[in-house]
Motif scaffolding. Structure first.
Motif, PDB file in Angstrom:
ATOM      1  N   TYR A  30      18.809  32.929  90.680  1.00  0.00           N
ATOM      2  CA  TYR A  30      18.686  31.494  90.865  1.00  0.00           C
ATOM      3  C   TYR A  30      17.318  31.234  91.484  1.00  0.00           C
ATOM      4  O   TYR A  30      16.944  31.872  92.463  1.00  0.00           O
ATOM      5  N   THR A  31      16.582  30.298  90.902  1.00  0.00           N
ATOM      6  CA  THR A  31      15.250  29.958  91.399  1.00  0.00           C
ATOM      7  C   THR A  31      15.115  28.447  91.457  1.00  0.00           C
ATOM      8  O   THR A  31      15.477  27.752  90.506  1.00  0.00           O
ATOM      9  N   VAL A  32      14.617  27.978  92.585  1.00  0.00           N
ATOM     10  CA  VAL A  32      14.324  26.554  92.752  1.00  0.00           C
ATOM     11  C   VAL A  32      12.877  26.462  93.211  1.00  0.00           C
ATOM     12  O   VAL A  32      12.468  27.185  94.121  1.00  0.00           O
ATOM     13  N   GLY A  33      12.097  25.617  92.573  1.00  0.00           N
ATOM     14  CA  GLY A  33      10.689  25.496  92.926  1.00  0.00           C
ATOM     15  C   GLY A  33      10.260  24.054  93.071  1.00  0.00           C
ATOM     16  O   GLY A  33      10.818  23.149  92.441  1.00  0.00           O
ATOM     17  N   PHE A  34       9.282  23.856  93.923  1.00  0.00           N
ATOM     18  CA  PHE A  34       8.702  22.536  94.144  1.00  0.00           C
ATOM     19  C   PHE A  34       7.190  22.682  94.084  1.00  0.00           C
ATOM     20  O   PHE A  34       6.640  23.665  94.574  1.00  0.00           O
ATOM     21  N   GLY A  35       6.517  21.694  93.528  1.00  0.00           N
ATOM     22  CA  GLY A  35       5.068  21.718  93.458  1.00  0.00           C
ATOM     23  C   GLY A  35       4.489  20.341  93.701  1.00  0.00           C
ATOM     24  O   GLY A  35       5.165  19.327  93.509  1.00  0.00           O
ATOM     25  N   SER A  36       3.227  20.345  94.131  1.00  0.00           N
ATOM     26  CA  SER A  36       2.575  19.074  94.413  1.00  0.00           C
ATOM     27  C   SER A  36       1.079  19.220  94.192  1.00  0.00           C
ATOM     28  O   SER A  36       0.504  20.287  94.425  1.00  0.00           O
ATOM     29  N   ALA A  37       0.468  18.126  93.754  1.00  0.00           N
ATOM     30  CA  ALA A  37      -0.981  18.122  93.577  1.00  0.00           C
ATOM     31  C   ALA A  37      -1.655  17.997  94.936  1.00  0.00           C
ATOM     32  O   ALA A  37      -1.172  17.304  95.835  1.00  0.00           O
ATOM     33  N   ILE A  38      -2.771  18.723  95.093  1.00  0.00           N
ATOM     34  CA  ILE A  38      -3.609  18.612  96.287  1.00  0.00           C
ATOM     35  C   ILE A  38      -4.918  17.989  95.830  1.00  0.00           C
ATOM     36  O   ILE A  38      -5.751  18.661  95.216  1.00  0.00           O
ATOM     37  N   GLY A  39      -5.081  16.722  96.092  1.00  0.00           N
ATOM     38  CA  GLY A  39      -6.281  16.026  95.614  1.00  0.00           C
ATOM     39  C   GLY A  39      -6.293  16.003  94.098  1.00  0.00           C
ATOM     40  O   GLY A  39      -5.266  15.940  93.447  1.00  0.00           O
ATOM     41  N   SER A  40      -7.499  16.092  93.539  1.00  0.00           N
ATOM     42  CA  SER A  40      -7.624  16.071  92.087  1.00  0.00           C
ATOM     43  C   SER A  40      -7.882  17.458  91.513  1.00  0.00           C
ATOM     44  O   SER A  40      -7.953  17.616  90.299  1.00  0.00           O
ATOM     45  N   ARG A  41      -8.035  18.484  92.373  1.00  0.00           N
ATOM     46  CA  ARG A  41      -8.400  19.811  91.877  1.00  0.00           C
ATOM     47  C   ARG A  41      -7.476  20.935  92.344  1.00  0.00           C
ATOM     48  O   ARG A  41      -7.791  22.099  92.187  1.00  0.00           O
ATOM     49  N   GLY A  42      -6.346  20.627  92.943  1.00  0.00           N
ATOM     50  CA  GLY A  42      -5.507  21.690  93.463  1.00  0.00           C
ATOM     51  C   GLY A  42      -4.024  21.448  93.257  1.00  0.00           C
ATOM     52  O   GLY A  42      -3.578  20.336  93.008  1.00  0.00           O
ATOM     53  N   VAL A  43      -3.283  22.531  93.350  1.00  0.00           N
ATOM     54  CA  VAL A  43      -1.824  22.487  93.229  1.00  0.00           C
ATOM     55  C   VAL A  43      -1.244  23.453  94.251  1.00  0.00           C
ATOM     56  O   VAL A  43      -1.742  24.567  94.419  1.00  0.00           O
ATOM     57  N   ALA A  44      -0.190  23.033  94.945  1.00  0.00           N
ATOM     58  CA  ALA A  44       0.560  23.906  95.847  1.00  0.00           C
ATOM     59  C   ALA A  44       1.985  24.005  95.314  1.00  0.00           C
ATOM     60  O   ALA A  44       2.544  23.021  94.825  1.00  0.00           O
ATOM     61  N   LYS A  45       2.544  25.204  95.395  1.00  0.00           N
ATOM     62  CA  LYS A  45       3.875  25.420  94.852  1.00  0.00           C
ATOM     63  C   LYS A  45       4.647  26.330  95.781  1.00  0.00           C
ATOM     64  O   LYS A  45       4.091  27.254  96.371  1.00  0.00           O
ATOM     65  N   ILE A  46       5.953  26.090  95.915  1.00  0.00           N
ATOM     66  CA  ILE A  46       6.820  26.963  96.695  1.00  0.00           C
ATOM     67  C   ILE A  46       8.095  27.211  95.881  1.00  0.00           C
ATOM     68  O   ILE A  46       8.628  26.296  95.256  1.00  0.00           O
ATOM     69  N   ASP A  47       8.526  28.458  95.836  1.00  0.00           N
ATOM     70  CA  ASP A  47       9.717  28.853  95.088  1.00  0.00           C
ATOM     71  C   ASP A  47      10.689  29.557  96.022  1.00  0.00           C
ATOM     72  O   ASP A  47      10.283  30.368  96.858  1.00  0.00           O
ATOM     73  N   PHE A  48      11.973  29.274  95.854  1.00  0.00           N
ATOM     74  CA  PHE A  48      13.044  29.966  96.555  1.00  0.00           C
ATOM     75  C   PHE A  48      13.777  30.798  95.512  1.00  0.00           C
ATOM     76  O   PHE A  48      14.219  30.267  94.492  1.00  0.00           O
ATOM     77  N   ILE A  49      13.897  32.104  95.756  1.00  0.00           N
ATOM     78  CA  ILE A  49      14.447  33.026  94.759  1.00  0.00           C
ATOM     79  C   ILE A  49      15.638  33.758  95.361  1.00  0.00           C
ATOM     80  O   ILE A  49      15.580  34.237  96.493  1.00  0.00           O
ATOM     81  N   TYR A  50      16.729  33.851  94.567  1.00  0.00           N
ATOM     82  CA  TYR A  50      17.915  34.595  94.991  1.00  0.00           C
ATOM     83  C   TYR A  50      18.392  35.429  93.802  1.00  0.00           C
ATOM     84  O   TYR A  50      18.558  34.906  92.692  1.00  0.00           O
ATOM     85  N   ARG A  51      18.615  36.717  94.031  1.00  0.00           N
ATOM     86  CA  ARG A  51      19.125  37.615  92.982  1.00  0.00           C
ATOM     87  C   ARG A  51      20.307  38.403  93.533  1.00  0.00           C
ATOM     88  O   ARG A  51      20.299  38.842  94.671  1.00  0.00           O
ATOM     89  N   ASP A  52      21.313  38.596  92.686  1.00  0.00           N
ATOM     90  CA  ASP A  52      22.509  39.335  93.060  1.00  0.00           C
ATOM     91  C   ASP A  52      22.882  40.270  91.910  1.00  0.00           C
ATOM     92  O   ASP A  52      23.188  39.817  90.814  1.00  0.00           O
ATOM     93  N   TRP A  53      22.843  41.577  92.160  1.00  0.00           N
ATOM     94  CA  TRP A  53      23.132  42.580  91.135  1.00  0.00           C
ATOM     95  C   TRP A  53      24.612  42.944  91.151  1.00  0.00           C
ATOM     96  O   TRP A  53      25.240  43.016  92.204  1.00  0.00           O
ATOM     97  N   ASP A  54      25.185  43.232  89.965  1.00  0.00           N
ATOM     98  CA  ASP A  54      26.586  43.626  89.809  1.00  0.00           C
ATOM     99  C   ASP A  54      26.715  44.724  88.755  1.00  0.00           C
ATOM    100  O   ASP A  54      25.778  45.005  88.012  1.00  0.00           O
TER     101      ASP A  54
END
Length: 116
Positions: A30-54
């Protein structure tokens, strides 16, 4: 003949896979991510990742799995390869990245926290 240090593995003899009983190991992610523009020349992104093996593969050797006769009168314990969920593997992480564009494109990424 030198004694063995444990139960040897003889392909096709000491390990058995019951037909139709073995599933492939799998992972749920399961992955949830958020991103946002920084001014006119940049992007910041953060992702939350969860993995469960079976459905891990494991060899079970006990009194119910029997023995396998081998040459020279040797007898080895027989193991059954099967799926198990007694093993537990999970992975949780927060991943962030920033990208800025100047005259040349540059990118930076960092793993803030990862457990697995």
């Amino acid at each position: 003949m030198r004694p063995t240090r444990g139960n040897p593995t003889v392909p096709g003899l000491t390990a058995v896979i019951p037909e139709g009983s073995l599933k492939s190991p799998n992972v749920k992610e399961y992955t949830v991510g958020f991103g946002s523009a920084i001014g006119s020349r940049g992007v910041a992104k953060i992702d939350f990742i969860y993995r469960d093996w079976d459905d891990f593969n494991a060899t079970r050797t006990d009194l119910t799995t029997g023995v396998a006769p081998y040459q020279f009168g040797l007898v080895f314990d027989k193991g059954v390869i099967e799926n198990t969920n007694k093993l537990d593997r999970k992975y949780e992480a927060v991943q962030s990245s920033t990208t800025t564009a100047s005259r040349s494109l540059s990118s930076r990424a960092a793993d803030i926290r990862g457990r697995g």
